[in-house]
Write an enzyme that holds these catalytic residues in place. Structure first.
Site, short mmCIF file in Angstrom:
data_model
loop_
_atom_site.label_atom_id
_atom_site.label_comp_id
_atom_site.label_asym_id
_atom_site.label_seq_id
_atom_site.Cartn_x
_atom_site.Cartn_y
_atom_site.Cartn_z
N LYS A 268 36.83 35.50 32.29
CA LYS A 268 37.27 35.65 33.66
C LYS A 268 35.78 35.52 34.54
O LYS A 268 35.15 36.50 34.59
CB LYS A 268 37.92 37.03 34.26
CG LYS A 268 39.29 36.77 34.13
CD LYS A 268 40.22 38.24 34.56
CE LYS A 268 41.36 38.41 34.03
NZ LYS A 268 42.51 37.47 34.56
N ARG A 343 51.72 38.46 27.85
CA ARG A 343 52.90 37.86 27.26
C ARG A 343 52.78 37.71 25.72
O ARG A 343 53.78 37.95 24.97
CB ARG A 343 53.51 36.37 27.98
CG ARG A 343 52.16 35.28 27.54
CD ARG A 343 52.39 34.04 28.24
NE ARG A 343 51.91 34.47 29.63
CZ ARG A 343 51.61 33.27 30.49
NH1 ARG A 343 52.18 32.25 30.31
NH2 ARG A 343 51.15 33.45 31.58
#
Ligand SMILES: [Zn+2]
Length: 509
Positions: A268, A343
């Protein structure tokens, strides 16, 4: 584990029922109300507020502090504002209570006396008010540990209502809910070091130790991860509760517990990493909900909670895009973006829950709880959880149940639908690979960016073989709480613990 130098306890606000407004143990009364109360005991308070409104119309909307002829001497009036418009909901009460308590603290009140509202439009307005007050009185875990003398904002909270036995009931329920929410806030809000995976293990172990109602299993052996949870590494904490029988409902919750999300190798960049210690609020809510369960000891229900704790780091051990990994359900997954780690951390646990269901659980319902996508925040805005059902869950009305339950206690949900496009999106186009984990753009720039991941979870766990058309249909709902979990600088909200309580535990304890 080595002995801790101190005992880890969840934050508890000392609270008791007050029978008379003339009780001299309090130094400020907080009145949360929609209209000025007509109740006899409150007549003189009403007169004081009316006097204030006479000289200042804004008191009607903004509230006020007045001197009153009671031992507490001060009245903090905190109006809810209108509650009858189409879009008003129970949060008017929790927000007014929090505002009133904060105003009281600012005024120097050390023992507030909370006057519960009487309005009946919202059935749990009194409970929601008390929960709002308690939320405002929460003290973050690191502040409690580092500065123990500041571990409580008040000496005690008194609670008054016209019927003291009803107040007793509300207090004990609020206490159980608040202890669970405080556990969730502790885990969700702790910084990346205080609540790293090993220290979450330590915290959860301490919170549930000597608790005869909860079975705790910790998985941390790398070899076990390689064999049984190939998509995960870090810590898995399994919590289990079984109420007095006969069991007629089994809740199976898998929570995303990314203690810090750097994005991984797909880092990020550009200053968007700050706040990413909150990426564990799904797992935090699972622990908090199990705490509520262990306090209330609901009957006829079994609850299994799995916390997938991991740090998404950059380093020689980090996974990278293009890797192909076979999941626990033998589905071959191609990594598309390491920032889609939540996930990955949950898929094998979801598969394990599926296996448990296949081998026999009574009326099971599996859920994933995760601060999964930025797309969820764009879709519903701050303060709302999203629920998405698979076929069997939808046929059972699970989303609606959760949405209605949540709205009663001011923990709102929006309902989304998982569509064929979401499944198509995650089918990998390469040979020998089944599922693409993620595209290369952030969810916030991807159409259907919060529904897609639900399809991925269904595909990678093998739940796609348990839809309505299967011989063993399994109810599954994915809860994206990215927009409701609470962002810096606010404390975590502990959503969706209240909604889960209202949907599955109310009436069982
Ligand atoms: Zn991420």
């Amino acid at each position: 584990m080595s002995q801790l130098p101190y005992e880890i306890l969840p934050h508890i606000v000392p609270m008791k029922t007050v029978k008379s407004l003339n009780d001299s143990d309090y130094d400020g009364m907080v009145l949360v109300s929609h209209t000025l109360p007509s109740h006899l005991e409150l007549g003189s308070l009403k007169a004081e507020v009316e006097k204030a409104i006479k000289i200042d119309k804004s008191v009607e909307t903004d509230g006020c502090i007045r001197e009153v002829n009671f031992p507490a001497q001060r009245l903090i009036y905190s109006p809810t504002g209108p509650i009858n418009r189409d879009y008003d909901d129970a949060r008017s009460y929790s927000e007014a209570a929090a505002k009133g308590i904060k105003r009281a603290l600012k005024a120097g009140v050390t023992s507030p006396l909370l006057i519960l509202p009487f309005e009946r439009k919202f059935v749990h307005a009194d409970l929601v008010t008390l929960l709002g007050a308690l939320e405002a009185l929460y003290v973050p875990i690191q502040f409690r540990e580092d500065v123990p003398e500041k571990n409580s904002k008040i000496k005690q909270l008194g609670v008054w209502g016209p019927d003291p036995s009803a107040v007793n009931t509300i207090i004990s329920l609020a206490l159980a809910l608040e202890i669970g929410r405080s556990v969730a806030r502790d885990i969700g809000g702790g910084d990346p070091e205080r609540m790293s995976p090993p220290r979450v293990e330590e915290y959860v172990t301490n919170i549930f130790k000597n608790n005869p109602h909860i079975k705790l299993q910790v998985i941390k052996d790398v070899e076990v991860f390689k064999k049984e949870y190939p998509l995960h590494n870090g810590r898995i904490l399994m919590l289990e509760y079984e109420g007095e029988g006969p069991i007629d409902c089994t809740l199976m919750l898998v929570g995303k517990g990314v203690t810090y999300d750097t994005g991984g190798a797909d880092i990020k960049a550009g200053g968007v990493m700050a706040g990413m210690s909150r990426d564990k609020c799904g797992a935090a809510a699972v622990a908090g909900f199990l705490k509520v369960v262990s306090e209330l000891k609901p009957k006829r229900i079994k609850v299994i909670g799995a916390m997938a704790m991991v740090r998404n780091s950059v380093g020689e051990e980090c996974y990278v895009s293009d890797e192909i990994i076979a999941s626990r359900s033998k589905v071959r997954v191609r990594v598309g973006n390491t920032d889609a780690e939540g996930r990955m951390a949950m898929a094998d646990l979801l598969c394990q829950m599926k296996e448990k269901v296949v081998s026999g659980e009574i009326n099971p319902h599996i859920m994933t709880l995760a601060t999964l996508t930025g797309h969820a925040c764009l879709t519903v805005g701050t303060g709302y959880s999203i629920v998405m059902d698979n076929g069997p869950a939808r046929e059972n009305g699970q989303s609606k149940l959760l949405q209605e339950a949540g709205s009663i206690l001011g923990d709102p949900f929006e309902i989304s639908t998982i569509r064929r496009e979401d499944f198509n999106f995650h089918k990998d186009k390469g040979e020998g690979v089944d599922v693409l984990q993620c595209n290369n753009m952030p969810s916030s720039r991807t159409p259907r960016g919060h529904q897609g991941p639900a399809a991925f979870l269904i595909l990678s766990s093998g739940l796609d073989k348990h839809g309505l058309d299967s011989s063993v249909p399994i109810k599954y709902s994915h809860l994206d709480i990215a927009a409701s979990a609470g962002d810096y600088p606010d404390e975590p909200t502990a959503s969706p613990i209240l909604a889960l309580y209202a949907a599955y535990l109310e009436g069982r304890h």
